[in-house]
Design an enzyme around this catalytic site. Structure first.
Site, short mmCIF file in Angstrom:
data_model
loop_
_atom_site.label_atom_id
_atom_site.label_comp_id
_atom_site.label_asym_id
_atom_site.label_seq_id
_atom_site.Cartn_x
_atom_site.Cartn_y
_atom_site.Cartn_z
N GLU A 202 0.82 -1.23 0.00
CA GLU A 202 0.00 0.00 0.00
C GLU A 202 0.85 1.27 0.00
O GLU A 202 0.58 2.21 0.78
CB GLU A 202 -0.96 -0.01 1.20
CG GLU A 202 -1.99 -1.11 1.14
CD GLU A 202 -3.09 -1.04 2.20
OE1 GLU A 202 -3.00 -0.19 3.10
OE2 GLU A 202 -4.04 -1.83 2.11
N GLU A 322 -5.25 -8.46 -0.18
CA GLU A 322 -5.95 -8.18 1.09
C GLU A 322 -7.41 -7.96 0.75
O GLU A 322 -7.74 -7.10 -0.06
CB GLU A 322 -5.40 -6.92 1.78
CG GLU A 322 -4.08 -7.11 2.46
CD GLU A 322 -3.64 -5.88 3.26
OE1 GLU A 322 -4.50 -5.17 3.82
OE2 GLU A 322 -2.42 -5.65 3.31
O1 AHR Z 1 -5.05 -5.76 7.20
C1 AHR Z 1 -4.92 -4.60 7.98
C2 AHR Z 1 -4.24 -3.47 7.23
O2 AHR Z 1 -5.06 -3.04 6.20
C3 AHR Z 1 -2.94 -3.79 6.57
O3 AHR Z 1 -1.85 -3.69 7.42
C4 AHR Z 1 -2.85 -2.77 5.49
O4 AHR Z 1 -2.13 -3.21 4.39
C5 AHR Z 1 -4.30 -2.45 5.17
O5 AHR Z 1 -4.55 -1.11 5.13
#
Ligand code: AHR
Length: 526
Positions: A202, A322
């Site tokens: 990210e 994610e």
């Molecule tokens: O999964 C929790 C967080 O969400 C992670 O650390 C990040 O990559 C995302 O914003």
């Protein structure tokens, strides 16, 4: 400093970011539904890595989740045996580590060598203390024991190209180099052979340590990729794609630059998505599928744009690395430290379990391009498995994921769906039935995954198969509950459980009729 954090919440962004009020959902239109499959119309193989997962140094995911030294529930390595068994039942195929945001401040060299001599550090990503007792060798041993593909995410925030290159040498070098010697000294003679590497997490988000603009990120990632590949030419690399869908964020532009500059180095570009149901409106919540499909298709088009006209172009896929429901322990304007204080310990309900089907249907519908997807995260932190020191329970979201994972390796089919529609918001209408299908050509078995998003109406569909109607009974797996808010807890995790049965259907022509109950997720297998 108060950092505003815009995790993607897709359609539900209006909820989290305070957008305009939605239009009321309309009742189901009358008229029959129709689902037509054709085993010849294959979209692509559902890659086993679509059932990947993620473990970050955050809250109780690692410490007190997968790793708890001294616990009677842990083995000699400190791995919680009960968590490992639950992870097996979930069908996990791949595990991403060490973050997440944590990766952007992490020095992997802190986490190797004798545990008692490792430095204790402040983790500035989540404002926590990191003992470093769980590091690279612990993680890779865990992945090996679990039988999953390990995926390491480098520090592209505060880290350096050299650190990234050395990490590959530490894990993968077979020769007698300095870092291979360190690995051997730490107890692992054979290389770990880590194939999947993320080029940061990210980095487009202002909340990220070492956040960069697209040009600066692409420059860093290109050099890291070059150096890492020189350490091991066989690795697969994932570029940090868009995760920032907040107001004013140019997520399309980020991906365009990253793909343009990194096209000859990367194998995947990542996408991240968290959704929320703050209004408690099921039909609106499950309408996020529209945006999920759209975003995947936009990125697919962007990938095509950098490959078109070049027959030698490197194949690039999407790693949806994610995804989950996450809104109870995050709100606009919260700092990372405030978020971390919640432990991200979401208690999932039945509505969230239905959302798992929506995500997985979308990934399967895009099986040609989505070749990896990691539920965030494995245990305690926005997770399907929840522990305390005496045991664990399985959250509602566990069951659909485990069942879909059993379809792994099958071919995704292009399904024609005609369904009564509704208008969840100002956007385009969408059908109540959200569908995906997979086919196992060896067993000649069809799996039809159907989410009925309607809160009030059962929907009968005629299901047609170009290859003919089922010759025997149809196996039904159904997840349903009268209370959308039903949750689980310790000693009580059988509330939302799937029902299974075998049913004979009355075939006519090449199909049969089946009624999908309101707010249910059904998998038909024949
Ligand atoms: O999964 C929790 C967080 O969400 C992670 O650390 C990040 O990559 C995302 O914003």
């Amino acid at each position: 400093m108060k950092r505003h954090r815009w995790v993607l919440v897709l359609a539900a962004a209006a909820v989290v970011a305070g957008g305009p009020p939605p239009l009321a959902a309309q009742p189901a239109a009358s008229g029959p539904a129709r689902i037509k499959i054709d085993p010849d119309r294959v979209i692509g193989e559902v890659h086993p890595h679509v059932f990947g997962n993620f473990a970050e140094h955050l809250g109780r995911c690692i410490y007190g989740g997968i790793f708890e030294e001294g616990s009677p529930l842990a083995d000699a390595d400190g791995f919680r045996r009960d968590v490992m068994e639950a992870a097996r039942g979930l069908g996990v195929t791949l595990l991403r580590w060490p973050g997440g945001n944590f990766a952007s401040g992490y020095n992997w060299k802190d986490g190797i060598g004798p545990r008692d001599q490792r430095p204790v550090r402040r983790d500035h990503a989540w404002d926590a203390i990191e003992s470093n007792r769980f590091g690279t060798d612990e993680f890779l041993r865990y992945a090996e024991r679990l039988g999953v593909e390990p995926y390491l995410c480098i520090n592209a925030g505060l880290g350096s190209v050299e650190d990234a290159r050395n990490w590959v040498e530490y894990t993968n070098e077979a020769g007698n180099t300095y870092w291979a010697q360190q690995r051997r000294k730490n107890g692992r003679d054979r290389p770990w052979g880590v194939k999947v590497w993320g080029l940061g997490n990210e980095i487009d988000g202002p909340w990220q340590l070492g956040h960069k603009n697209a040009e600066d990120y692409a420059k860093f990632a290109l050099e890291a990729a070059k150096a890492m590949r020189r350490a091991d030419g066989s690795i697969k690399l994932i570029a940090s794609g868009s995760s920032n869908f907040g107001p004013g964020a140019d997520w399309v532009g980020w991906n365009r630059t990253v793909l343009d500059r990194l096209r000859s180095e990367i194998d995947y570009i990542s996408l991240h998505t968290y959704i929320g149901n703050r209004e408690g409106n099921l039909e609106k919540f499950l309408a996020v599928a529209r945006d999920l499909d759209d975003r995947i298709e936009v990125v697919k088009g962007q990938i095509q744009a950098v490959r078109v006209g070049n027959p030698k172009a490197r194949p690039i896929h999407i790693a949806f690395d994610e995804w989950n429901v996450w809104y109870r322990t995050i709100a606009p304007g919260m700092t990372e430290s405030e978020i971390a204080a919640t432990g991200l310990e979401e208690k999932y309900d039945f509505a969230d379990a239905l959302a798992m089907g929506m995500f997985l249907n979308s990934f399967i519908r895009h099986a040609d391009v989505v070749k990896m997807a990691n539920l965030a995260q494995l245990v305690n932190v926005i997770a399907p498995i929840f522990t305390n020191k005496d045991g664990l329970y399985l959250q509602t979201i566990y069951f659909p994921i485990a069942e879909y994972a059993k379809q792994r390796g099958h071919q995704s089919l292009d399904v024609l769906v005609e369904s009564p529609q509704y208008k969840p918001d100002e956007g385009r209408p969408l059908g109540y039935l959200d569908v995906s299908a997979t086919y196992d050509p060896k067993a000649r078995q069809v799996f039809l995954n159907v989410l009925n998003r309607s809160e009030k109406t059962d929907i009968t569909a005629r299901i047609e198969n170009a290859a003919g109607a089922p010759s025997g009974p149809v196996n039904v797996w159904e997840l349903n509950h009268a209370d959308l808010k039903a949750t689980h807890t310790f000693g009580k995790d059988s509330v939302v459980r799937p029902a299974t049965r075998s049913t004979s259907v009355k075939a006519s022509g090449n199909g049969f009729e089946y009624t999908f109950p309101k707010h249910s997720l059904t998998i038909l297998k024949w």
